[in-house]
Design a protein around this motif. Structure first.
Motif, PDB file in Angstrom:
ATOM      1  N   ASN A 196      50.330 -33.368   0.195  1.00  0.00           N
ATOM      2  CA  ASN A 196      49.108 -33.568   0.850  1.00  0.00           C
ATOM      3  C   ASN A 196      49.101 -32.819   1.890  1.00  0.00           C
ATOM      4  OD1 ASN A 196      47.445 -35.221   2.265  1.00  0.00           O
ATOM      5  ND2 ASN A 196      47.358 -36.502   0.572  1.00  0.00           N
ATOM      6  N   THR A 197      50.291 -32.950   2.683  1.00  0.00           N
ATOM      7  CA  THR A 197      50.330 -32.129   4.291  1.00  0.00           C
ATOM      8  C   THR A 197      49.882 -30.752   3.797  1.00  0.00           C
ATOM      9  OG1 THR A 197      51.880 -33.519   4.560  1.00  0.00           O
ATOM     10  CG2 THR A 197      51.751 -31.951   6.233  1.00  0.00           C
ATOM     11  N   ALA A 198      50.730 -29.979   3.001  1.00  0.00           N
ATOM     12  CA  ALA A 198      50.569 -28.626   2.609  1.00  0.00           C
ATOM     13  C   ALA A 198      48.965 -28.236   2.280  1.00  0.00           C
ATOM     14  CB  ALA A 198      51.574 -28.032   1.341  1.00  0.00           C
ATOM     15  N   GLU A 199      48.502 -29.081   1.255  1.00  0.00           N
ATOM     16  CA  GLU A 199      47.140 -29.088   0.688  1.00  0.00           C
ATOM     17  C   GLU A 199      46.047 -29.167   1.838  1.00  0.00           C
ATOM     18  OE1 GLU A 199      45.520 -28.130  -2.869  1.00  0.00           O
ATOM     19  OE2 GLU A 199      47.550 -28.678  -2.266  1.00  0.00           O
ATOM     20  N   ILE A 200      46.151 -29.796   2.686  1.00  0.00           N
ATOM     21  CA  ILE A 200      45.327 -30.100   3.762  1.00  0.00           C
ATOM     22  C   ILE A 200      45.417 -28.635   4.597  1.00  0.00           C
ATOM     23  CG2 ILE A 200      44.658 -31.376   6.065  1.00  0.00           C
ATOM     24  CD1 ILE A 200      45.258 -33.924   4.247  1.00  0.00           C
ATOM     25  N   GLY A 201      46.441 -28.549   4.999  1.00  0.00           N
ATOM     26  CA  GLY A 201      46.763 -27.308   5.719  1.00  0.00           C
ATOM     27  C   GLY A 201      46.262 -26.160   5.382  1.00  0.00           C
ATOM     28  N   SER A 202      46.530 -25.805   4.081  1.00  0.00           N
ATOM     29  CA  SER A 202      45.830 -24.720   3.504  1.00  0.00           C
ATOM     30  C   SER A 202      44.353 -24.615   3.486  1.00  0.00           C
ATOM     31  CB  SER A 202      46.399 -24.331   2.167  1.00  0.00           C
ATOM     32  OG  SER A 202      46.130 -25.142   1.237  1.00  0.00           O
ATOM     33  N   VAL A 203      43.910 -25.533   3.469  1.00  0.00           N
ATOM     34  CA  VAL A 203      42.396 -25.573   3.337  1.00  0.00           C
ATOM     35  C   VAL A 203      41.802 -25.571   4.896  1.00  0.00           C
ATOM     36  CG1 VAL A 203      40.369 -27.361   2.813  1.00  0.00           C
ATOM     37  CG2 VAL A 203      42.208 -27.069   1.127  1.00  0.00           C
TER      38      VAL A 203
ATOM     39  N   PRO B 163      34.950 -23.929  11.600  1.00  0.00           N
ATOM     40  CA  PRO B 163      34.730 -25.523  12.124  1.00  0.00           C
ATOM     41  C   PRO B 163      36.086 -25.901  12.771  1.00  0.00           C
ATOM     42  CG  PRO B 163      34.216 -25.219   9.741  1.00  0.00           C
ATOM     43  CD  PRO B 163      34.644 -23.922  10.284  1.00  0.00           C
ATOM     44  N   PHE B 164      37.419 -25.657  12.403  1.00  0.00           N
ATOM     45  CA  PHE B 164      38.330 -26.345  12.735  1.00  0.00           C
ATOM     46  C   PHE B 164      38.878 -25.477  14.259  1.00  0.00           C
ATOM     47  CE2 PHE B 164      43.356 -25.968  12.903  1.00  0.00           C
ATOM     48  CZ  PHE B 164      43.308 -27.542  13.021  1.00  0.00           C
ATOM     49  N   GLU B 165      38.552 -24.266  14.379  1.00  0.00           N
ATOM     50  CA  GLU B 165      38.858 -23.707  15.567  1.00  0.00           C
ATOM     51  C   GLU B 165      37.997 -23.936  16.448  1.00  0.00           C
ATOM     52  OE1 GLU B 165      41.503 -21.965  16.254  1.00  0.00           O
ATOM     53  OE2 GLU B 165      42.342 -21.882  14.290  1.00  0.00           O
ATOM     54  N   ILE B 166      36.734 -24.080  16.005  1.00  0.00           N
ATOM     55  CA  ILE B 166      35.517 -24.523  17.181  1.00  0.00           C
ATOM     56  C   ILE B 166      35.891 -25.832  17.764  1.00  0.00           C
ATOM     57  CG2 ILE B 166      33.246 -25.018  17.155  1.00  0.00           C
ATOM     58  CD1 ILE B 166      32.664 -22.729  15.413  1.00  0.00           C
ATOM     59  N   ALA B 167      36.311 -26.842  16.707  1.00  0.00           N
ATOM     60  CA  ALA B 167      36.569 -28.183  17.257  1.00  0.00           C
ATOM     61  C   ALA B 167      37.890 -28.116  18.188  1.00  0.00           C
ATOM     62  CB  ALA B 167      36.959 -29.268  16.192  1.00  0.00           C
ATOM     63  N   SER B 168      38.729 -27.247  17.993  1.00  0.00           N
ATOM     64  CA  SER B 168      39.937 -27.111  18.923  1.00  0.00           C
ATOM     65  C   SER B 168      39.521 -26.622  20.271  1.00  0.00           C
ATOM     66  CB  SER B 168      40.839 -26.554  18.060  1.00  0.00           C
ATOM     67  OG  SER B 168      40.722 -24.997  18.090  1.00  0.00           O
TER      68      SER B 168
END
Lengths: 202, 367
Positions: A132-139, A147-152
């Motif tokens: 699950n972890t690898a899957e979330i990470g790659s997505v 969106p992820f970088e903007i949130a950070s």
């Protein structure tokens, strides 16, 4: 009813009851502790959905860090419970309207045929070696990288702003500079003086 | 769902025929319970004799003899202590919050013991070989602080409350440094599974992660000492300032549970440090075939549980040694060390690792 169903209903019951207790219990510290129980049962439900990364991160971040600080503040505040209860009847209509509106909104989204949530098929169950972890990470770092970088970035701005708001110049506070402390030598602090020994009085 | 063969995996062979008459779910249940007993009994015995070892070792370091009255050379001292704890009265302070006061010791002990579920002792010797075992351990160790916080608040005492506040801030601060140190291990091993992390380090002393991840290794172990509130970071107890901190109002077996949790956490941190940075059950002579193929003593030089136990004991000795050597840190200095030294060190090392792994030919150093 399989074993998983029993576990699901038991945990959901704990989640709902503790959620209810968060808002009804009188003591604020107990309310915070019930909120923690809510988070833990939520994490357990996610584990049942095979979302182990999200479940463990929920415990790690919310239970392990956020709620500790929360509890910290609540424990130190001197809250007068009777005073807090006073406005209950006065705010009841407004609160009721908000609650009903939220319920309606949720119902519209969840039950609507347009969002497709009702017709969605049962999610595929993966085996034990599915990470699950690898899957979330790659997505997160490919499809949703912006969106992820903007949130950070937003979070960093919030941290900097919070620190800047609490920074005050207080001239009377004393603080250390460890590098200067370490650099101190005995000669800076201590002076050896030769004193002539006094003669004994006759 | 696990099946019976994985549930029986590392139990002795004679167990299996004993269980065949049971239904499958009961077989899995019984064999899992057996494993839990097999893990927890040694851990609790370890806790008992760690208290004895602590008093003896610190005694010798301070040129004293230490406990030597109960049993031969004092070896029955922990049993006498346990009996004493069990027979003492548990006093409830006036105006204490009774439920929380009683729940608090359990809150601190349960995570300390539950974390052992994913700790591997040998390849395959683990209760639950889950994929995200490292995250599980991080999550559970972060819950442990609630025992302290709730105990301090429920006792209705100034000293207990101050101790709880100190402990809470300290544990939260050092958890971050610990988490970042683990990120380095994850990057090197490419896995969250403790067994795979250990197997990634195979190939002898210089393949273990202590060498390429040396700053993270040091930060992790020292943060571990701070996490368990041990000297020199024991301001949460600070017996010279706030009597005994968060557990000052506890007596009898309720106090003993806090004590147990602290020592179980020490053993857990030592085990994790050995697994993550010193190759767990792997032998330092791994790869020297002429040595491991010697008759009889070759087994000693090969991989095995004894190496893990030696490494755990080494780190436990460090815990005791620190306590006998260093004076207690002042509170603001603890915060400075955690936030301004450890977190930057780990962040810089993660950047260095990432850069080396992807842009330089030295990436294999970190694998």
């Amino acid at each position: 009813m399989t074993f998983e169903h029993i576990v699901f209903y038991a945990i959901s019951l704990i989640l709902l009851v503790s959620g209810l207790l968060v808002v009804t219990v009188k003591n604020p510290v107990k309310a915070a502790l019930f909120l923690i129980l809510c988070f833990v049962s939520g994490a357990a439900l996610w584990l049942l959905l095979e979302a182990e990364f999200l479940a463990l991160t929920l415990i790690l971040v919310y239970v392990g860090a956020v709620m500790v600080l929360f509890l910290f503040v609540v424990m130190m505040l001197d809250i007068n419970i009777a005073e807090m209860r006073e406005g209950f009847v006065r705010y009841l209509p407004v609160g009721g309207v908000v609650a009903v509106l939220m319920m309606l909104e949720m119902a519209m989204i969840l039950a609507s045929s347009k969002t497709g949530l009702v017709e969605r098929s049962h999610p595929v169950s993966h085996g034990a070696d599915y990470s699950n972890t690898a899957e979330i990470g790659s997505v997160l770092y490919t499809d949703y990288v912006y969106p992820f970088e903007i949130a950070s970035v937003l979070l960093v701005v919030a941290i900097v702003a919070a620190i800047a708001l609490t920074m005050r110049k207080r001239p009377q506070t004393k603080k250390q500079t460890p590098s200067r402390q370490i650099a101190t030598r005995a000669g800076d602090r201590l002076r050896m003086v030769d004193l002539k020994s006094e003669k004994k009085q006759p | 769902m696990t099946d019976v063969t994985t549930a029986l995996a590392w139990l002795p062979d004679f167990i299996e025929p004993l269980l065949t008459w049971l239904p499958i779910w009961a077989q899995i249940l019984v064999s899992s319970l057996l494993k839990i007993v097999l893990i927890l009994v040694p851990v609790l015995l370890g806790v008992m004799y760690l208290t004895f070892a602590e008093r003896k070792i610190i005694g010798y370091m301070q040129v004293r003899v230490g406990p030597n009255r109960v049993g031969p050379r004092g070896w029955l001292q922990p049993i006498a202590d346990t009996l004493k704890f069990l027979t003492k009265e548990v006093i409830l302070p006036t105006n204490a919050n009774v439920y929380l006061f009683i729940i608090a010791p359990m809150l601190s002990l349960v995570p300390a013991l539950a974390a052992w579920a994913v700790v591997p002792f040998l390849d395959g010797w683990v209760l639950a070989d889950i994929d995200a075992s490292l995250l599980y351990i991080l999550a559970l160790t972060s819950i442990g602080v609630y025992g302290i916080l709730v105990a301090g608040w429920a006792s209705n005492s100034k000293y207990a409350f101050l101790g709880a506040m100190r402990a809470g801030a300290q544990v939260v601060a050092y958890e971050i440094a610990m988490g970042f140190a683990l990120v380095g291990v994850l990057m090197a091993a490419g896995s969250l599974n403790l067994r795979e992390i250990v197997l990634h380090q195979s190939g002898g002393l210089f393949q273990w992660y202590w060498l390429p991840l040396f700053p993270l290794f040091v930060v992790y172990f020292i943060s571990g000492v701070a996490e368990t509130n041990r000297a020199p970071f024991d301001v949460a107890e600070g017996e010279s300032e706030i009597v005994a901190g968060f557990h000052v109002e506890y007596s009898g077996i309720a106090f003993a549970l806090f004590f147990l949790a602290e020592y179980a956490n020490m053993i857990l941190i030592s085990t994790l440090t050995s697994l993550l940075f010193l190759g767990g059950w792997l032998s330092p002579f791994d790869g020297l075939d002429w040595l491991t193929e010697l008759p009889v003593i070759g087994l000693l030089f090969g991989n095995g549980l004894h190496w893990l136990l030696i490494k755990i004991s080494l780190f436990l000795l460090f815990f005791l040694w620190f306590r006998a050597t260093f004076p207690r840190y002042r509170y603001d200095q603890i915060m400075r060390l955690g936030w301004k030294v450890f977190i930057p060190v780990t962040l810089v090392w993660i950047l260095v690792m990432g850069f080396a792994m992807f842009y330089t030919p030295f990436g294999h150093w970190f694998h």
